[in-house]
Design a protein around this motif. Sequence first.
Motif, PDB file in Angstrom:
ATOM      1  N   MET A 103       0.840  -1.208   0.000  1.00 51.59           N
ATOM      2  CA  MET A 103       0.000   0.000   0.000  1.00 51.59           C
ATOM      3  C   MET A 103       0.873   1.254   0.000  1.00 51.59           C
ATOM      4  SD  MET A 103      -3.248   0.865   0.045  1.00 51.59           S
ATOM      5  CE  MET A 103      -3.198   2.432  -0.821  1.00 51.59           C
ATOM      6  N   ALA A 104       1.946   1.226   0.787  1.00 48.79           N
ATOM      7  CA  ALA A 104       2.852   2.376   0.816  1.00 48.79           C
ATOM      8  C   ALA A 104       3.485   2.601  -0.562  1.00 48.79           C
ATOM      9  CB  ALA A 104       3.934   2.164   1.871  1.00 48.79           C
ATOM     10  N   LEU A 105       3.842   1.531  -1.247  1.00 44.18           N
ATOM     11  CA  LEU A 105       4.410   1.658  -2.591  1.00 44.18           C
ATOM     12  C   LEU A 105       3.371   2.184  -3.582  1.00 44.18           C
ATOM     13  CD1 LEU A 105       6.573  -1.596  -2.826  1.00 44.18           C
ATOM     14  CD2 LEU A 105       7.392   0.765  -2.687  1.00 44.18           C
ATOM     15  N   ALA A 106       2.108   1.772  -3.394  1.00 42.29           N
ATOM     16  CA  ALA A 106       1.046   2.273  -4.273  1.00 42.29           C
ATOM     17  C   ALA A 106       0.906   3.787  -4.131  1.00 42.29           C
ATOM     18  CB  ALA A 106      -0.273   1.580  -3.936  1.00 42.29           C
ATOM     19  N   VAL A 107       1.004   4.283  -2.912  1.00 44.88           N
ATOM     20  CA  VAL A 107       0.938   5.732  -2.689  1.00 44.88           C
ATOM     21  C   VAL A 107       2.124   6.418  -3.361  1.00 44.88           C
ATOM     22  CG1 VAL A 107       0.983   7.552  -0.937  1.00 44.88           C
ATOM     23  CG2 VAL A 107      -0.358   5.468  -0.538  1.00 44.88           C
ATOM     24  N   LYS A 108       3.310   5.830  -3.217  1.00 39.94           N
ATOM     25  CA  LYS A 108       4.528   6.412  -3.813  1.00 39.94           C
ATOM     26  C   LYS A 108       4.393   6.528  -5.333  1.00 39.94           C
ATOM     27  CE  LYS A 108       9.456   5.368  -4.497  1.00 39.94           C
ATOM     28  NZ  LYS A 108       9.343   5.272  -5.957  1.00 39.94           N
ATOM     29  N   TYR A 109       3.995   5.443  -5.971  1.00 39.54           N
ATOM     30  CA  TYR A 109       3.889   5.469  -7.430  1.00 39.54           C
ATOM     31  C   TYR A 109       2.665   6.263  -7.886  1.00 39.54           C
ATOM     32  CZ  TYR A 109       7.683   2.115  -7.831  1.00 39.54           C
ATOM     33  OH  TYR A 109       8.915   1.502  -7.769  1.00 39.54           O
ATOM     34  N   ARG A 113       2.540   9.418 -10.525  1.00 32.33           N
ATOM     35  CA  ARG A 113       1.635   9.269 -11.668  1.00 32.33           C
ATOM     36  C   ARG A 113       2.023   8.079 -12.556  1.00 32.33           C
ATOM     37  NH1 ARG A 113      -2.106  12.996 -12.354  1.00 32.33           N
ATOM     38  NH2 ARG A 113      -2.013  14.892 -11.084  1.00 32.33           N
ATOM     39  N   ASP A 114       2.482   7.034 -11.897  1.00 33.78           N
ATOM     40  CA  ASP A 114       2.757   5.780 -12.605  1.00 33.78           C
ATOM     41  C   ASP A 114       1.506   4.917 -12.480  1.00 33.78           C
ATOM     42  OD1 ASP A 114       3.639   3.302 -13.517  1.00 33.78           O
ATOM     43  OD2 ASP A 114       5.673   3.612 -12.742  1.00 33.78           O
ATOM     44  N   ARG A 115       0.622   5.049 -13.441  1.00 33.33           N
ATOM     45  CA  ARG A 115      -0.690   4.416 -13.346  1.00 33.33           C
ATOM     46  C   ARG A 115      -0.591   2.892 -13.276  1.00 33.33           C
ATOM     47  NH1 ARG A 115      -4.807   5.366 -18.188  1.00 33.33           N
ATOM     48  NH2 ARG A 115      -4.151   7.524 -17.764  1.00 33.33           N
ATOM     49  N   ARG A 116       0.268   2.316 -14.070  1.00 32.21           N
ATOM     50  CA  ARG A 116       0.355   0.849 -14.134  1.00 32.21           C
ATOM     51  C   ARG A 116       0.816   0.263 -12.810  1.00 32.21           C
ATOM     52  NH1 ARG A 116       4.642  -2.386 -15.308  1.00 32.21           N
ATOM     53  NH2 ARG A 116       4.167  -4.525 -16.050  1.00 32.21           N
ATOM     54  N   ARG A 117       1.920   0.781 -12.260  1.00 30.12           N
ATOM     55  CA  ARG A 117       2.428   0.243 -11.005  1.00 30.12           C
ATOM     56  C   ARG A 117       1.481   0.507  -9.844  1.00 30.12           C
ATOM     57  NH1 ARG A 117       8.972   1.555 -11.034  1.00 30.12           N
ATOM     58  NH2 ARG A 117       9.484   0.234 -12.841  1.00 30.12           N
ATOM     59  N   THR A 118       0.854   1.669  -9.858  1.00 28.10           N
ATOM     60  CA  THR A 118      -0.108   1.986  -8.791  1.00 28.10           C
ATOM     61  C   THR A 118      -1.252   0.991  -8.794  1.00 28.10           C
ATOM     62  OG1 THR A 118       0.428   4.341  -8.966  1.00 28.10           O
ATOM     63  CG2 THR A 118      -1.609   3.755  -7.827  1.00 28.10           C
ATOM     64  N   ALA A 119      -1.791   0.704  -9.973  1.00 27.72           N
ATOM     65  CA  ALA A 119      -2.916  -0.235 -10.070  1.00 27.72           C
ATOM     66  C   ALA A 119      -2.492  -1.642  -9.642  1.00 27.72           C
ATOM     67  CB  ALA A 119      -3.453  -0.256 -11.500  1.00 27.72           C
ATOM     68  N   LEU A 122      -2.113  -1.684  -5.825  1.00 29.01           N
ATOM     69  CA  LEU A 122      -3.422  -1.636  -5.174  1.00 29.01           C
ATOM     70  C   LEU A 122      -4.113  -2.987  -5.258  1.00 29.01           C
ATOM     71  CD1 LEU A 122      -4.818   1.836  -6.338  1.00 29.01           C
ATOM     72  CD2 LEU A 122      -4.224   1.180  -4.007  1.00 29.01           C
ATOM     73  N   LEU A 123      -4.037  -3.611  -6.430  1.00 34.08           N
ATOM     74  CA  LEU A 123      -4.657  -4.925  -6.598  1.00 34.08           C
ATOM     75  C   LEU A 123      -3.962  -5.978  -5.743  1.00 34.08           C
ATOM     76  CD1 LEU A 123      -6.820  -6.518  -8.071  1.00 34.08           C
ATOM     77  CD2 LEU A 123      -5.179  -6.937  -9.919  1.00 34.08           C
ATOM     78  N   THR A 176     -12.503  -6.250   5.102  1.00 33.95           N
ATOM     79  CA  THR A 176     -13.347  -6.523   3.935  1.00 33.95           C
ATOM     80  C   THR A 176     -13.769  -5.230   3.246  1.00 33.95           C
ATOM     81  OG1 THR A 176     -14.191  -8.517   5.032  1.00 33.95           O
ATOM     82  CG2 THR A 176     -15.464  -7.663   3.171  1.00 33.95           C
ATOM     83  N   ILE A 177     -14.163  -4.225   4.028  1.00 33.72           N
ATOM     84  CA  ILE A 177     -14.533  -2.929   3.450  1.00 33.72           C
ATOM     85  C   ILE A 177     -13.328  -2.311   2.745  1.00 33.72           C
ATOM     86  CG2 ILE A 177     -15.233  -0.567   4.019  1.00 33.72           C
ATOM     87  CD1 ILE A 177     -16.905  -1.761   6.293  1.00 33.72           C
ATOM     88  N   GLY A 178     -12.148  -2.426   3.360  1.00 27.98           N
ATOM     89  CA  GLY A 178     -10.936  -1.901   2.729  1.00 27.98           C
ATOM     90  C   GLY A 178     -10.637  -2.583   1.402  1.00 27.98           C
ATOM     91  N   VAL A 179     -10.843  -3.898   1.334  1.00 29.92           N
ATOM     92  CA  VAL A 179     -10.612  -4.631   0.090  1.00 29.92           C
ATOM     93  C   VAL A 179     -11.555  -4.136  -1.015  1.00 29.92           C
ATOM     94  CG1 VAL A 179     -10.835  -6.899  -1.008  1.00 29.92           C
ATOM     95  CG2 VAL A 179      -9.673  -6.692   1.188  1.00 29.92           C
ATOM     96  N   ILE A 180     -12.808  -3.915  -0.664  1.00 30.92           N
ATOM     97  CA  ILE A 180     -13.787  -3.420  -1.647  1.00 30.92           C
ATOM     98  C   ILE A 180     -13.343  -2.068  -2.204  1.00 30.92           C
ATOM     99  CG2 ILE A 180     -16.154  -2.613  -1.948  1.00 30.92           C
ATOM    100  CD1 ILE A 180     -16.982  -4.713   0.143  1.00 30.92           C
ATOM    101  N   PHE A 181     -12.924  -1.170  -1.327  1.00 30.84           N
ATOM    102  CA  PHE A 181     -12.496   0.154  -1.783  1.00 30.84           C
ATOM    103  C   PHE A 181     -11.187   0.082  -2.561  1.00 30.84           C
ATOM    104  CE2 PHE A 181     -15.718   1.571   1.098  1.00 30.84           C
ATOM    105  CZ  PHE A 181     -16.117   2.805   0.610  1.00 30.84           C
ATOM    106  N   LEU A 182     -10.318  -0.849  -2.207  1.00 30.51           N
ATOM    107  CA  LEU A 182      -9.075  -1.030  -2.971  1.00 30.51           C
ATOM    108  C   LEU A 182      -9.372  -1.458  -4.406  1.00 30.51           C
ATOM    109  CD1 LEU A 182      -6.823  -2.790  -0.308  1.00 30.51           C
ATOM    110  CD2 LEU A 182      -6.297  -0.628  -1.442  1.00 30.51           C
ATOM    111  N   ILE A 183     -10.332  -2.344  -4.568  1.00 27.33           N
ATOM    112  CA  ILE A 183     -10.697  -2.792  -5.914  1.00 27.33           C
ATOM    113  C   ILE A 183     -11.311  -1.644  -6.709  1.00 27.33           C
ATOM    114  CG2 ILE A 183     -12.213  -4.340  -7.210  1.00 27.33           C
ATOM    115  CD1 ILE A 183     -11.874  -6.370  -4.934  1.00 27.33           C
ATOM    116  N   ILE A 184     -12.177  -0.869  -6.056  1.00 28.89           N
ATOM    117  CA  ILE A 184     -12.775   0.290  -6.733  1.00 28.89           C
ATOM    118  C   ILE A 184     -11.693   1.282  -7.144  1.00 28.89           C
ATOM    119  CG2 ILE A 184     -14.277   2.301  -6.412  1.00 28.89           C
ATOM    120  CD1 ILE A 184     -15.990   0.569  -4.546  1.00 28.89           C
TER     121      ILE A 184
END
Length: 236
Positions: A103-109, A113-119, A122-123, A176-184
């Motif tokens: 999650m920390a790496l997702a925030v960094k990327y 604005r590295d869309r691919r790595r962020t996604a 997050l996944l 579980t709620i966090g997982v749902i929002f991560l997918i969104i």
Amino acid sequence: MTQPATSGPTLAPGLKGMLSDWASDQRAFKGVTWGKAMMWIFLLSDTFVFACFLIGYMTVRISTPEPWPDASQVFALTVAGESVPLLLIAIMTFILISSSGTMALAVKYGYARDRRRTAILLLLTAVLGLTFVGMQAFEWSVLISEGVRPWENPWGAAQFGATFFLITGFHGTHVTIGVIFLIIMTVKVLRGALDDQRPGFLTGRRGRYEMVETLGLYWHFVDLVWVFIFAFFYLW
């Protein structure tokens, strides 16, 4: 005869310092977006809820006259004919702590604005969270099959089942709620909704990558709470 112009009142050095500190605090708070500020307020209120649950658990455990089940035996797994204490719980803890790193790496990327790595990150965080919830469901099913209920358990104090299902269930709901929002959020990042600030669910009129950081605050909080649950419920 005209009076000479007088300057304003002179402030004491200590008062000047207080006003300077106050002004800097104002600048710091006014620079925070509403989304991030509201998330901090929510997490603060949720901290009190979890604290009440854990304090209640400790109070019940200390005050009950019946023996409290030994967590190292209750939550042991049998591997190659040997009983390994807290093996499943250790794996669950490792998975959830690892998800904080992704999650920390997702925030960094995201801010890069590295869309691919962020996604991808997050996944991956969502997958780790879903794995944790799945293992927790397995843990519940094993205990239920062994006779643990919110009102009784076969190893001693009846309050064990109530506190276990309440605390772990409440935390599992947060995951579980966090997982749902991560997918969104993953879908939004892949669509580019945070790049061009398109409106939509969780995006609003000014969708941007700071939303990934705000979601990260929630996820890190959930991971931190699990550390306390692990320490007080499983290790004590």
